[in-house]
Structures are given as C-alpha cells and as structure tokens.
Write a protein that holds these residues in place. Structure first.
Motif: not given
Length: 145
Positions: A19-20, A35-39, A114-115
C-alpha cells in the motif's frame, strides 16, 4: 532555512502488494510511489509518529510495527533539493487488510491517491521512495515468506 526532516513511514504488505501513495514529479516527468507516513514531531518517537500519520492520512490504526531500517534520503522534488532521515517500518493492520486490493484511497489531508500496487510494478521507471524503501520492502518479504 533548509533543514533535515526526520520522517517515519510504513510499508503494509498484502498478497504480493504494498500500500503506497502515488505521486508525480512534473519537473522530472516521473511517476513514483511513496511509503505512507510523515514528519516526526519534536518529543515524539518515530513509532508514535508513524501511528499518528496513518490515522491522520488514512483514518486507520496500525496493530503492529517493526522498524526495518533508518535511511538517509537526499533528493530533488519539483526542482527543490531536500534531505530526510527516514525510519521505515513493516506494519500490520486489520483495518488495512480489510481494504480490497482494487480500492483507491486518498490521503485525508491532501487528496493524494493511495492504493495497493503489485510489488513487481516497482521499477526504475516507477520507483518507490524514500531511499531505502525498496531494500526495506525486500526484507519484509523475506521475513513473511
């Protein structure tokens, strides 16, 4: 003032897919996966940031996280130089597992798609970022097989 950004990102894997977020750099003319995420916020641990980011971006909770590696990412996006330290995690989530492989989600705070994408679709022409994410993904796959 330019600064190094610390981020925490996760790689959920399901049935040969990851999942990206789908992105595009119009200056380079390149489509990519991220990639999914953040600070990571001041006073917050990387894992806490990862869990918060999945809730903020997808409205979904993570059940498990495991740090796969920490990678330095020097890159140019839309013509601007950037520098990140990326904490990359293997993640599990019953909520994410319930998302069908053909679903298209959106990042809640910005609308990026996102998929689930087949892992073999990650190529030099359609790379996975941040730097270190492809190596982390291979390590996750080895552990899960």
């Amino acid at each position: 003032m330019r600064a190094i950004r610390n981020i925490a990102v996760g790689l959920p894997v399901k049935d040969g897919n990851v999942l990206v977020l789908e992105g595009r750099d119009d200056v380079k003319g390149q489509d990519f996966y991220r990639a999914i995420g953040g600070g990571i916020e001041f006073g917050e641990r990387a894992e806490q940031a990862l869990r918060r980011e999945f809730i903020e971006e997808l409205g979904m909770r993570l059940d498990g996280t495991e740090l796969v590696g920490v990678f330095e990412n020097l890159f140019t996006y839309e013509g601007e130089d950037a520098h990140e330290i990326a904490h990359i995690f293997a993640v599990t989530s019953r909520e994410l597992d319930a998302v069908p492989l053909d679903a298209v989600l959106e990042v809640l705070d910005e609308g990026s798609p996102v998929r689930w994408v087949p892992i073999e679709s990650i190529t030099a022409q359609h790379p996975l970022y941040p730097e270190g994410a492809p190596e982390a993904l291979r390590a996750i796959i080895r552990v899960n097989s």
